[in-house]
Design a protein around this motif. Structure first.
Motif, PDB file in Angstrom:
ATOM      1  N   SER A 714      -0.006  18.176  21.195  1.00  0.00           N
ATOM      2  CA  SER A 714      -0.561  17.691  19.823  1.00  0.00           C
ATOM      3  C   SER A 714      -2.036  18.133  19.405  1.00  0.00           C
ATOM      4  O   SER A 714      -2.298  18.638  18.513  1.00  0.00           O
ATOM      5  CB  SER A 714      -0.493  16.169  19.785  1.00  0.00           C
ATOM      6  OG  SER A 714      -1.210  15.778  18.662  1.00  0.00           O
ATOM      7  N   TYR A 715      -2.915  17.979  20.553  1.00  0.00           N
ATOM      8  CA  TYR A 715      -4.235  18.506  20.721  1.00  0.00           C
ATOM      9  C   TYR A 715      -4.365  20.194  20.135  1.00  0.00           C
ATOM     10  O   TYR A 715      -5.027  20.484  19.594  1.00  0.00           O
ATOM     11  CB  TYR A 715      -4.975  18.273  21.912  1.00  0.00           C
ATOM     12  CG  TYR A 715      -5.270  16.866  22.380  1.00  0.00           C
ATOM     13  CD1 TYR A 715      -5.394  15.847  21.048  1.00  0.00           C
ATOM     14  CD2 TYR A 715      -5.101  16.385  23.377  1.00  0.00           C
ATOM     15  CE1 TYR A 715      -5.624  14.501  21.395  1.00  0.00           C
ATOM     16  CE2 TYR A 715      -5.505  14.933  23.824  1.00  0.00           C
ATOM     17  CZ  TYR A 715      -5.371  13.913  22.678  1.00  0.00           C
ATOM     18  OH  TYR A 715      -5.850  12.630  23.072  1.00  0.00           O
ATOM     19  N   LYS A 716      -3.464  20.818  20.893  1.00  0.00           N
ATOM     20  CA  LYS A 716      -3.245  22.003  20.895  1.00  0.00           C
ATOM     21  C   LYS A 716      -2.905  22.669  19.404  1.00  0.00           C
ATOM     22  O   LYS A 716      -3.510  23.591  18.668  1.00  0.00           O
ATOM     23  CB  LYS A 716      -2.491  22.976  21.804  1.00  0.00           C
ATOM     24  CG  LYS A 716      -2.947  24.202  22.013  1.00  0.00           C
ATOM     25  CD  LYS A 716      -2.065  25.062  23.007  1.00  0.00           C
ATOM     26  CE  LYS A 716      -2.499  26.423  23.558  1.00  0.00           C
ATOM     27  NZ  LYS A 716      -2.150  26.893  24.640  1.00  0.00           N
ATOM     28  N   VAL A 717      -1.903  22.019  18.907  1.00  0.00           N
ATOM     29  CA  VAL A 717      -1.583  22.160  17.547  1.00  0.00           C
ATOM     30  C   VAL A 717      -2.545  21.775  16.658  1.00  0.00           C
ATOM     31  O   VAL A 717      -2.823  22.558  15.314  1.00  0.00           O
ATOM     32  CB  VAL A 717      -0.211  21.323  17.245  1.00  0.00           C
ATOM     33  CG1 VAL A 717       0.199  21.414  15.705  1.00  0.00           C
ATOM     34  CG2 VAL A 717       0.996  21.860  18.081  1.00  0.00           C
ATOM     35  N   ASP A 718      -3.299  20.724  16.453  1.00  0.00           N
ATOM     36  CA  ASP A 718      -4.454  20.204  15.454  1.00  0.00           C
ATOM     37  C   ASP A 718      -5.362  21.327  15.897  1.00  0.00           C
ATOM     38  O   ASP A 718      -5.870  21.974  14.811  1.00  0.00           O
ATOM     39  CB  ASP A 718      -4.962  19.126  15.993  1.00  0.00           C
ATOM     40  CG  ASP A 718      -3.956  17.893  15.923  1.00  0.00           C
ATOM     41  OD1 ASP A 718      -3.129  18.037  15.209  1.00  0.00           O
ATOM     42  OD2 ASP A 718      -4.056  16.702  16.697  1.00  0.00           O
ATOM     43  N   ARG A 743       0.879  36.515  15.287  1.00  0.00           N
ATOM     44  CA  ARG A 743       1.374  36.421  16.445  1.00  0.00           C
ATOM     45  C   ARG A 743       0.444  35.678  17.297  1.00  0.00           C
ATOM     46  O   ARG A 743      -0.777  35.758  17.224  1.00  0.00           O
ATOM     47  CB  ARG A 743       1.411  37.792  17.080  1.00  0.00           C
ATOM     48  CG  ARG A 743       1.625  37.716  18.725  1.00  0.00           C
ATOM     49  CD  ARG A 743       1.857  39.017  19.305  1.00  0.00           C
ATOM     50  NE  ARG A 743       1.923  38.987  20.861  1.00  0.00           N
ATOM     51  CZ  ARG A 743       2.444  39.887  21.479  1.00  0.00           C
ATOM     52  NH1 ARG A 743       2.533  41.212  21.087  1.00  0.00           N
ATOM     53  NH2 ARG A 743       2.212  39.799  22.946  1.00  0.00           N
ATOM     54  N   ILE A 744       0.723  34.474  18.037  1.00  0.00           N
ATOM     55  CA  ILE A 744       0.015  33.413  18.590  1.00  0.00           C
ATOM     56  C   ILE A 744       0.222  33.265  20.127  1.00  0.00           C
ATOM     57  O   ILE A 744       1.360  32.610  19.979  1.00  0.00           O
ATOM     58  CB  ILE A 744       0.043  32.250  17.821  1.00  0.00           C
ATOM     59  CG1 ILE A 744      -0.357  32.412  16.268  1.00  0.00           C
ATOM     60  CG2 ILE A 744      -1.117  31.154  18.389  1.00  0.00           C
ATOM     61  CD1 ILE A 744      -0.218  31.161  15.550  1.00  0.00           C
ATOM     62  N   ASP A 745      -0.185  34.105  20.855  1.00  0.00           N
ATOM     63  CA  ASP A 745       0.448  33.776  22.204  1.00  0.00           C
ATOM     64  C   ASP A 745      -0.189  32.586  22.882  1.00  0.00           C
ATOM     65  O   ASP A 745      -1.170  32.054  22.399  1.00  0.00           O
ATOM     66  CB  ASP A 745       0.104  35.223  22.985  1.00  0.00           C
ATOM     67  CG  ASP A 745       0.869  36.148  22.759  1.00  0.00           C
ATOM     68  OD1 ASP A 745       1.755  35.969  22.249  1.00  0.00           O
ATOM     69  OD2 ASP A 745       0.363  37.281  23.146  1.00  0.00           O
ATOM     70  N   GLY A 746       0.793  32.137  24.080  1.00  0.00           N
ATOM     71  CA  GLY A 746       0.027  31.002  24.855  1.00  0.00           C
ATOM     72  C   GLY A 746       0.537  29.499  24.319  1.00  0.00           C
ATOM     73  O   GLY A 746      -0.044  28.504  24.459  1.00  0.00           O
ATOM     74  N   VAL A 747       1.604  29.459  23.186  1.00  0.00           N
ATOM     75  CA  VAL A 747       2.012  28.220  22.888  1.00  0.00           C
ATOM     76  C   VAL A 747       3.539  28.090  23.237  1.00  0.00           C
ATOM     77  O   VAL A 747       4.157  29.191  23.136  1.00  0.00           O
ATOM     78  CB  VAL A 747       1.532  28.229  21.159  1.00  0.00           C
ATOM     79  CG1 VAL A 747       0.264  28.085  21.029  1.00  0.00           C
ATOM     80  CG2 VAL A 747       2.497  29.067  20.331  1.00  0.00           C
ATOM     81  N   ILE A 749       7.598  26.721  21.974  1.00  0.00           N
ATOM     82  CA  ILE A 749       8.241  26.888  20.951  1.00  0.00           C
ATOM     83  C   ILE A 749       8.112  25.594  19.895  1.00  0.00           C
ATOM     84  O   ILE A 749       8.085  25.861  18.709  1.00  0.00           O
ATOM     85  CB  ILE A 749       9.789  27.041  21.105  1.00  0.00           C
ATOM     86  CG1 ILE A 749      10.715  27.442  19.998  1.00  0.00           C
ATOM     87  CG2 ILE A 749      10.250  25.946  21.972  1.00  0.00           C
ATOM     88  CD1 ILE A 749       9.959  28.529  19.315  1.00  0.00           C
ATOM     89  N   GLU A 750       7.936  24.338  20.511  1.00  0.00           N
ATOM     90  CA  GLU A 750       7.773  23.041  19.818  1.00  0.00           C
ATOM     91  C   GLU A 750       6.401  23.353  18.947  1.00  0.00           C
ATOM     92  O   GLU A 750       6.454  22.673  17.845  1.00  0.00           O
ATOM     93  CB  GLU A 750       7.723  21.949  20.474  1.00  0.00           C
ATOM     94  CG  GLU A 750       9.607  21.668  21.258  1.00  0.00           C
ATOM     95  CD  GLU A 750      10.480  21.561  20.169  1.00  0.00           C
ATOM     96  OE1 GLU A 750      10.068  21.103  19.087  1.00  0.00           O
ATOM     97  OE2 GLU A 750      11.572  22.235  20.260  1.00  0.00           O
ATOM     98  N   GLN A 751       5.509  23.734  19.857  1.00  0.00           N
ATOM     99  CA  GLN A 751       4.110  23.814  19.070  1.00  0.00           C
ATOM    100  C   GLN A 751       4.174  24.840  17.915  1.00  0.00           C
ATOM    101  O   GLN A 751       3.492  24.725  16.931  1.00  0.00           O
ATOM    102  CB  GLN A 751       3.045  24.314  19.882  1.00  0.00           C
ATOM    103  CG  GLN A 751       2.675  23.195  21.094  1.00  0.00           C
ATOM    104  CD  GLN A 751       1.968  23.779  22.037  1.00  0.00           C
ATOM    105  OE1 GLN A 751       2.000  24.861  22.665  1.00  0.00           O
ATOM    106  NE2 GLN A 751       1.030  22.662  22.686  1.00  0.00           N
ATOM    107  N   LEU A 752       4.970  25.989  18.154  1.00  0.00           N
ATOM    108  CA  LEU A 752       5.106  27.033  17.102  1.00  0.00           C
ATOM    109  C   LEU A 752       5.924  26.620  15.766  1.00  0.00           C
ATOM    110  O   LEU A 752       5.446  26.808  14.652  1.00  0.00           O
ATOM    111  CB  LEU A 752       5.767  28.009  17.694  1.00  0.00           C
ATOM    112  CG  LEU A 752       5.783  29.599  17.045  1.00  0.00           C
ATOM    113  CD1 LEU A 752       4.179  29.978  17.252  1.00  0.00           C
ATOM    114  CD2 LEU A 752       6.683  30.428  17.805  1.00  0.00           C
ATOM    115  N   LYS A 753       6.889  25.475  16.336  1.00  0.00           N
ATOM    116  CA  LYS A 753       7.790  24.765  14.852  1.00  0.00           C
ATOM    117  C   LYS A 753       6.660  24.015  14.156  1.00  0.00           C
ATOM    118  O   LYS A 753       6.762  23.886  12.828  1.00  0.00           O
ATOM    119  CB  LYS A 753       8.832  24.019  15.306  1.00  0.00           C
ATOM    120  CG  LYS A 753       9.864  25.224  16.071  1.00  0.00           C
ATOM    121  CD  LYS A 753      10.952  24.281  16.495  1.00  0.00           C
ATOM    122  CE  LYS A 753      12.260  24.965  17.156  1.00  0.00           C
ATOM    123  NZ  LYS A 753      13.388  24.155  17.541  1.00  0.00           N
ATOM    124  N   SER A 754       5.791  23.323  14.825  1.00  0.00           N
ATOM    125  CA  SER A 754       4.892  22.419  14.056  1.00  0.00           C
ATOM    126  C   SER A 754       3.985  23.255  13.165  1.00  0.00           C
ATOM    127  O   SER A 754       3.574  22.786  12.259  1.00  0.00           O
ATOM    128  CB  SER A 754       3.966  21.574  15.350  1.00  0.00           C
ATOM    129  OG  SER A 754       4.908  20.666  15.971  1.00  0.00           O
TER     130      SER A 754
END
Length: 841
Positions: A714-718, A743-747, A749-754
Motif C-alpha cells: 500500500s505504501y509503495k502504491v501510494d 514501464r515500472i520495474d520492481g512492483v 502484479i497486485e500493485q500494478l493493478k492498483s
C-alpha cells in the motif's frame, strides 16, 4: 641386517630356547592406573614379580613398545639433540619366572650378540653390581677382566619401589671408539660407549627396614634397546641414521624441501629428528587408546604433538604436516604392529585436528613471545603462564623457544601461578552444601544402600541439622552419581534429608531442620526410592553409553567426567571432533538394543589384583582404588567397569535412552547429555508443547508478514501514484483517444493493478493506459480503458495483443485486463509500438 631382520632374529633365538613369544602390551597401561605409559618390558609382568599373579609359562620374550616422557624416565628434552634418546622405543626382552637365572641369561646374551649378530667381542663391556661376584665370575668365561666393571646401586641395582622385589643387574655396553679405548667411558652417558642390553636378576626382597632377604623364586628381566642395537648392527653412529628412522626423515625432507644434516648442532637436523621421534610416540599412543587432552597422559601427548609442530614450523612448514607422516610409519612398522594399520585413519584425523588447533594460535603466541621483556635473560613465570593459558604453549615448549634464544624460564614462578589456578578451579567446584563441622567426626558409618532402601541404626553424632548413624542406605555423591534424599525418623519425628556427605569415615545426613536427638537413640533412615530408581537408570545407561561410544568411535574414547541425576545424565569423554548424526544414531541405537535385550546387571566385589585381570574391565588413570573394588557387569562381553555406584537389576528397567545434545567442553573433550526411563515421556511432551508453540508462533509470524506485505504494498502504491499525473499529462493524443504507457520495474502484479485503477480514474474519459513490469524474469502487463471507449477499444483485447508480441498471452474485462509474456528483451520495443497494435483491433 635390516631392522626387521634384527627384531625377528631376537625373537626366533629365544623361541628356540623355550620362550613363549608374547605380544607387546599397549603403551597405554589400561590395567594399571598408577602408570602414565608403559615404559619397560616388565610392566605387563609386574604382577608376577610382586607375587600377585602368574602365567602358564615360565619363559617369555617379546618386543615391547615403550614411551618415556615423564618421571625419572623422561628423555623428552634430549630428543633431537643427541643420537640415541627417544620418547618412543622398542625394548627387546626375555624373562624367566622362577626358571633359569644368571648362568643361562648371561650365556644366551653373549651367544646372541657374538655368534648370531656377530658383534666384535673386543668391543663389548659388561658391568655388574659391586658385590655380585656370581655374575662377575660368569662374565670371566667370556670377557677379559679389563672389560668387566663393577658399579654401585645407581647403575647396577634395580628396585621396583622402596620395598618389594629387587636385585642386581648386569649391563652390556658397546665400545664405538676407533682405538677400543672406551673402557673408562662405560656408564658415563656418552655416545662413544653405549649401553645396549640390561639383565636384571630379581633375587631379593627389600624389607621396610631397608634390609634385603632372599626371594624363594628368582626371576630374570632383560631389556635391549632395539634402536640402539640397530645402530650398532648397521654401523651407524646415530640411531636416526638407521632404517628405523630414515624413511620418516626422508619424507620430512620431501615435505619441507630441505636436506637432513647429521651434525648435532644443525637446527634442521634437530627438527627432523624430533619429528621422526615424536610422530612414533603420538601414533602408537593413539593406536593404543590415548587421545590428546588437558589432563594426565592426554596432556603429555598434546605437549609432544605441539613440540613437534613447533619444530615443523622451524623447517618452514606452516600447514599441518605431522599427520602426513603416519602412512610412512604404517609402511615400515605396520607388519609388526598391526594396530597402526587398523587405526591409521583415526591416528591421522586426531593428529591433524590437533595440529590445526595449535597452529591457529602458534603465530600469535610467537608474536607474544617476541614482545616479552626478558630482563636478566629470563622469561618470567607470569609470561610463561600467559603463553600456556592463552596460547596453549606447554611449559617445555616455552623452555624450548627460550633455549633457542639463549634465555631461561622462571619455572618456579610459572608453577606457583599454575597451582593458584588449579586451587581456584577446585574451590569453584567445591560443594556449597552445609558443612557439618570443621572438627573431625569420630564415627564410622556403614553403607547398606546396595541392598536396602531403609535401615534402622544407632545415632552416633548429632549437631544442628546434621546426624550420623551407624548404618545408612543413603548414597554419598561419588563417581558422578548424586547423593540420595529421603527421611530420617527418630524420637517420633521425621526429618527431610536433602544432602548427604562424607566426613572421614562418617556419612553425614544434612536435614532441612534441626534434629532433636541424642547419641544412642535409634533412628530409621529411608531413602526416596523412586528417586533412587531414576538415578540407577541414568547410571546404568551411562555404562552402556560409554561402551557404545568406544565401539562406534574407537577405543581411544575414555571417560573424562560424568554427572548422574534422577532426570538426566551428562557424560564427558575424550574425542577429537564433533560426532556426526549417523554416529550419534549408531550410539543411541546400540544402547537401546542392550536395554531391549533385558540383560541382567550384576556386581562383584573382588581384590584389585583380580579385578585388573577381568577381560575388558574399565578403570581410569588417576583414580584411587582400594584393596577391594566393585566391578559392574552388564553382559561380560559388553560392559565391565569399576564402579561404586548403584545400578538397575536388569537393563529392561531402564526403559528407553535418548541423546539430547552433543557438544564440546574443552579441546579434545566432548559432552553428551542424555535422558532415560521416566524422564523420556515428559521430555517428549515438552517437545510436543514446544513444537506446537513453535507452530503457533510460525502461524502468527506468517500472518504478520502477510499484513506487513499488504501495508508495504500500500505504501509503495501510494508512492507510485505520484507519477500518475505526469503520465496523464504526457499521454499521446491519437485518433479519438489518449494513450498513457509506462514501464515500472520492481512492483508486484497486485500493485500494478492498483496503479492501473488510479490511472483509469485520472484519464477520466477517452483514455487508454498500459503498465508493464518485470517480475522473476517474466513480463507482467495491466491495461485499462475508460468506460466511454472500452467497448470499441477493449482493454482485454489490447493487453492480449501486446502479450502475444512478447511470447505470452492473457486478457480480461473491457475496462481492465492483465497478461504476461516471456520475451523481456522485446518489451521496450513492443511498448513503443502499442499505437500500431491498437489500430489493428
Amino acid at each position: 641386517m635390516t631392522s626387521r631382520q634384527i627384531r625377528q632374529t631376537f625373537l626366533e633365538f629365544f623361541a628356540a630356547r623355550g620362550h613363549r613369544i608374547v605380544p607387546s602390551a599397549p603403551v597405554i597401561p589400561h590395567g594399571d592406573p598408577t602408570l602414565l605409559f608403559t615404559n619397560a618390558g616388565m610392566n605387563q609382568f609386574k604382577d608376577v614379580f610382586l607375587g600377585t599373579g602368574k602365567r602358564d609359562f615360565t619363559r617369555a620374550a617379546d618386543t615391547q613398545k615403550c614411551v618415556r616422557v615423564s618421571g625419572k624416565h623422561n628423555d623428552l628434552e634430549e630428543v633431537g639433540y643427541d643420537t640415541y634418546h627417544h620418547t618412543f622405543f622398542e625394548m627387546l626382552g626375555n624373562w624367566s619366572f622362577g626358571d633359569y637365572f644368571k648362568e643361562e641369561a648371561i650365556a644366551w646374551s653373549w651367544e646372541l650378540l657374538t655368534d648370531v649378530y656377530k658383534l666384535p667381542k673386543d668391543r663389548l663391556h659388561a658391568t655388574v653390581y659391586r658385590t655380585d661376584d656370581e655374575s662377575f665370575e660368569i662374565w670371566k668365561k667370556y670377557l677379559p677382566v679389563e672389560q668387566i666393571h663393577r658399579f654401585d646401586e645407581k647403575d647396577n641395582f634395580w628396585e621396583m619401589s622402596d620395598t618389594g622385589p629387587c636385585g642386581p643387574c648386569t649391563e652390556i655396553h658397546f665400545d664405538r671408539t676407533p682405538d677400543l679405548s672406551g673402557g673408562p667411558l662405560v656408564n658415563t652417558g656418552v655416545p662413544e660407549v653405549i649401553e645396549i642390553w640390561n639383565n636384571v636378576f630379581i633375587q631379593y626382597n627389600r624389607n621396610s627396614d631397608g634390609s634385603l632377604s632372599e626371594l624363594p623364586s628368582k626371576h630374570v628381566d632383560t631389556g635391549m634397546g632395539f634402536e640402539r642395537l640397530c645402530a650398532v648392527m648397521q654401523g651407524k653412529d646415530s640411531n636416526y641414521d638407521t632404517d628405523v628412522f630414515q624413511p620418516i626423515i626422508a619424507y620430512t625432507e620431501d615435505l619441507c624441501g630441505r636436506s637432513y644434516r647429521t651434525e648435532l648442532e644443525n637446527p634442521d637436523g634437530v627438527a627432523m629428528r624430533v619429528i621422526a621421534d615424536h610422530i612414533r610416540t603420538v601414533s602408537f599412543a593413539i593406536a593404543d587408546g590415548a587421545i590428546p587432552g588437558n589432563e594426565g597422559r592426554g596432556y603429555v601427548l598434546r605437549r609432544i604433538l605441539r613440540r613437534a609442530a613447533r619444530y615443523a614450523r622451524n623447517l618452514g612448514m606452516t600447514e599441518p604436516v605431522l599427520w602426513k607422516h603416519v602412512h610412512i610409519l604404517c609402511d615400515t612398522m605396520g607388519d609388526v604392529f598391526p594396530e597402526l594399520l587398523e587405526r591409521r585413519d583415526l591416528i591421522e584425523r586426531i593428529v591433524r585436528a590437533e595440529e590445526e588447533s595449535f597452529l591457529a594460535t602458534l603465530d600469535r603466541g610467537l608474536q607474544r613471545f617476541d614482545s616479552i621483556s626478558t630482563a636478566g635473560n629470563t622469561v618470567t613465570g607470569a609470561d610463561a603462564f600467559e603463553l600456556y593459558d592463552t596460547f596453549g604453549f606447554p611449559l617445555d615448549l616455552t623452555q624450548l623457544i627460550a633455549r633457542e634464544r639463549g634465555l631461561h624460564v622462571d619455572v618456579d614462578g610459572y608453577t606457583a601461578l599454575l597451582d593458584q589456578q588449579r586451587a581456584r578451579s577446585r574451590a569453584a567446584r567445591k560443594s556449597h552444601a552445609q558443612e557439618a563441622s570443621t572438627e573431625k567426626i569420630d564415627a564410622m558409618s556403614r553403607f547398606t544402600g546396595y541392598n536396602n532402601s531403609d535401615t534402622t541404626a544407632e545415632v552416633l553424632f548429632v549437631q544442628g541439622n546434621n546426624i550420623v548413624l551407624a548404618e545408612t542406605p543413603f548414597y554419598v555423591e561419588m563417581g558422578g552419581q548424586v547423593s540420595d534424599t529421603g527421611l530420617i525418623t527418630v524420637g517420633g519425628s521425621q526429618y527431610r534429608v536433602d544432602d548427604v556427605r562424607r566426613v572421614g569415615e562418617a556419612i553425614v545426613h544434612a536435614c532441612e531442620t534441626e534434629v532433636d536427638a541424642v547419641v544412642g537413640d535409634v533412628a530409621t533412615a529411608t531413602i526416596d526410592v523412586a528417586r533412587r530408581r531414576d538415578i540407577e537408570r541414568e547410571h546404568s545407561v551411562t555404562h552402556l553409553l560409554h561402551e557404545a561410544l568406544r565401539r562406534v568411535l574407537g577405543t581411544h574414547v575414555q571417560q573424562s567426567g560424568s554427572l548422574v541425576e534422577p532426570e538426566r545424565l551428562r557424560f564427558d569423554f575424550a574425542h577429537f571432533e564433533r560426532l556426526r548424526d549417523d554416529e550419534l544414531t549408531a550410539v543411541e541405537d546400540m544402547v537401546n538394543e542392550k536395554i531391549f535385550e533385558s540383560i541382567d546387571v550384576h556386581t562383584e566385589e573382588m581384590t584389585i589384583e583380580k579385578a585388573r585381570s577381568v577381560p575388558g574391565a574399565k578403570m581410569f588413570f588417576g583414580d584411587k582404588y582400594g584393596d577391594t573394588v566393585r566391578v559392574v557387569f552388564i553382559d561380560e562381553k559388553f560392559s565391565v567397569e569399576f564402579c561404586g555406584g548403584t545400578h538397575v537389576r536388569n537393563t529392561s528397567e531402564i526403559g528407553l535412552f535418548k541423546i539430547v545434545s552433543e557438544s564440546s567442553v574443552a579441546s579434545g573433550v566432548r559432552r553428551i547429555e542424555a535422558i532415560a526411563g521416566r524422564t523420556i515421556p515428559t521430555w517428549f511432551k515438552q517437545r510436543d508443547q514446544q513444537s506446537q508453540s513453535l507452530r503457533d508462533d510460525v502461524a502468527r509470524q506468517t500472518e504478520r508478514i502477510k499484513q506487513l506485505e499488504k501495508e508495504l504494498a500500500s505504501y509503495k502504491v501510494d508512492e507510485l501514484k505520484t507519477i500518475i499525473p505526469e503520465m496523464v499529462s504526457q499521454a499521446q493524443q491519437l485518433d479519438g483517444y489518449r494513450l498513457a504507457v509506462r514501464r515500472i520495474d520492481g512492483v508486484e502484479i497486485e500493485q500494478l493493478k492498483s496503479l492501473g485503477d488510479e490511472l483509469r480514474s485520472s484519464l477520466n474519459s477517452q483514455g487508454i493506459g498500459l503498465l508493464a513490469t518485470v517480475i522473476e524474469d517474466k513480463v507482467q502487463l495491466v491495461c485499462v480503458a475508460t468506460d466511454d471507449i472500452a467497448k470499441s477499444k477493449s482493454a482485454g483485447k489490447i493487453v492480449g495483443a501486446v502479450a502475444k508480441e512478447l511470447g505470452g498471452g492473457g486478457g480480461g474485462k473491457p475496462h481492465m485486463a492483465a497478461a504476461g509474456g516471456k520475451d523481456i528483451e522485446k518489451l521496450d520495443i513492443v511498448l513503443k509500438n502499442i499505437p500500431n497494435l491498437i489500430s489493428t483491433i
